[in-house]
Design a protein around this motif. Sequence first.
Motif, mmCIF file in Angstrom:
data_model
loop_
_atom_site.group_PDB
_atom_site.id
_atom_site.type_symbol
_atom_site.label_atom_id
_atom_site.label_comp_id
_atom_site.label_asym_id
_atom_site.label_seq_id
_atom_site.Cartn_x
_atom_site.Cartn_y
_atom_site.Cartn_z
ATOM 1 N N GLY A 251 0.789 -1.222 0.000
ATOM 2 C CA GLY A 251 0.000 0.000 0.000
ATOM 3 C C GLY A 251 0.821 1.272 0.000
ATOM 4 N N SER A 268 2.228 1.285 5.586
ATOM 5 C CA SER A 268 1.145 1.286 4.619
ATOM 6 C C SER A 268 0.505 2.675 4.489
ATOM 7 C CB SER A 268 0.078 0.271 5.047
ATOM 8 O OG SER A 268 -0.961 0.224 4.098
ATOM 9 N N GLY A 269 0.212 3.033 3.250
ATOM 10 C CA GLY A 269 -0.431 4.308 2.981
ATOM 11 C C GLY A 269 0.524 5.461 2.746
ATOM 12 N N TYR A 271 2.939 7.864 0.790
ATOM 13 C CA TYR A 271 3.017 8.295 -0.607
ATOM 14 C C TYR A 271 4.259 9.168 -0.735
ATOM 15 C CZ TYR A 271 1.022 9.569 -5.174
ATOM 16 O OH TYR A 271 0.787 9.728 -6.524
ATOM 17 N N PRO A 286 2.069 5.377 9.415
ATOM 18 C CA PRO A 286 1.336 5.159 8.162
ATOM 19 C C PRO A 286 0.698 6.449 7.635
ATOM 20 C CG PRO A 286 0.033 4.398 10.016
ATOM 21 C CD PRO A 286 1.364 4.797 10.582
ATOM 22 N N ASN A 287 0.333 6.400 6.362
ATOM 23 C CA ASN A 287 -0.436 7.463 5.706
ATOM 24 C C ASN A 287 0.274 8.816 5.752
ATOM 25 O OD1 ASN A 287 -2.598 5.608 5.252
ATOM 26 N ND2 ASN A 287 -3.265 5.939 7.365
ATOM 27 N N HIS A 304 1.888 9.463 11.665
ATOM 28 C CA HIS A 304 0.658 9.270 10.901
ATOM 29 C C HIS A 304 0.138 10.599 10.340
ATOM 30 C CE1 HIS A 304 -3.458 8.221 9.956
ATOM 31 N NE2 HIS A 304 -3.930 9.001 10.918
ATOM 32 N N SER A 305 -0.174 10.576 9.048
ATOM 33 C CA SER A 305 -0.790 11.727 8.370
ATOM 34 C C SER A 305 0.065 12.985 8.455
ATOM 35 C CB SER A 305 -2.191 11.998 8.935
ATOM 36 O OG SER A 305 -3.033 10.894 8.680
#
Length: 407
Positions: A251, A268-269, A271, A286-287, A304-305
């Motif tokens: 992912g 995962s997540g 980019y 993640p993300n 995260h984020s």
Amino acid sequence: MYGVVLAAGRGTRMRPLTDRRPKPLLPVGNRSLLEQVFEAAREVVDEFVVVTGYRGDAIRESIGESYRDRPVHYVEQAEALGTAHAVAQAEPVVDDDFLVLNGDVVVDASLPRALAAAGAPAIAATEVEDPRAYGVLSTAADGSLADIVEKPDDPPTNLANVGCYAFEPEVFEYIDRTPESERGEYEITTTIDLLLGDGRRIDVARYDGTWLDVGRPWELLEANELALAELDAGDGATGATDAIAGTVEEGVHLHGPVVVEDGARLRSGVYVEGPALIREGADVGPNAYIRGSTVVGPGVHVGHSVEVKNSVLMADASVGHLSYVGDSVVGRGVNFGAGTNVANLRHDDENVRLTVKGERVDTGRRKLGVIAGDGAKTGINTSLNAGVKLGAGETTGPGEVLTRDRT
């Protein structure tokens, strides 16, 4: 041939990034500034001599006794008395021709090659549009050096002195004769005047490659941008498997030149839009979203984020979840609390200004975020204004809006 690398300065214009480390150890891509110089010169240099001063022990500990099979010697300039004085410290070690290079200037390998090919003594020069801020070279009919004029109002040529040289050991005799300048220092350009006065031919080594004096924090960003621009040229860094040595979970999306070093982890997540370098031990997501010319340093945690854009995160820094960091330099061990947001653009669209040695300076950059010194910490939901400096070990409180430097 020896390579004498000048690395003794305090780097005061680079503060707060140099409050706890010497400037030559600041990271550029996957190496320090000093190692970038070694790498550029390694092809023509048999041994390096590093002239240390401020926090010299840190340089010795970081580099050790060799660099990629080239022996490294250390000499100390205990007091900053100019470039000629710095070069003179190498006399007990150097017994053959040598290059003089700067430990905080990014150049490519063609410069040491040009100096070595020219033979000692020689001076490197490059053409610039406006040479008035430099030492300007005049040449004789045969192309050799005729004169150097410092920062002339009416430059005789557009050839600027790069500040890199090739010398024979006899130059130490001329350094001994070099008088003190009006600034109270012993300048290598004055030494060169003495050589010319004795009728010595000094060749001019023409150079048209990268030349970046990394003296101020935003120039470290530029140096990293240059380093990462080369990823797709040779390191297999196009998303290919040979560039992805670390753990990339299902992912994760990688686009453009991306390197994930052994021991790094992308959860995962995540980019990533390259060019980007994720160094050993880094843990991202993640993300999370990584883009621009970004270096996520060794042991860095990106939560995260989190979005990180065109920034340098030095070793062991941490950016808590739901944060944004853009066009910023984040020092070693910095901890950005959850929800920390960095502004990197002025509402009036003017260039961002930064305070350097007490003066407000136009950085020439439309986008520039925060410069955070080693060990700085922000409370949750901190907002940091464009061009703000957060000093080494400084902190903010929860929800604080920082619009002025805290150093």
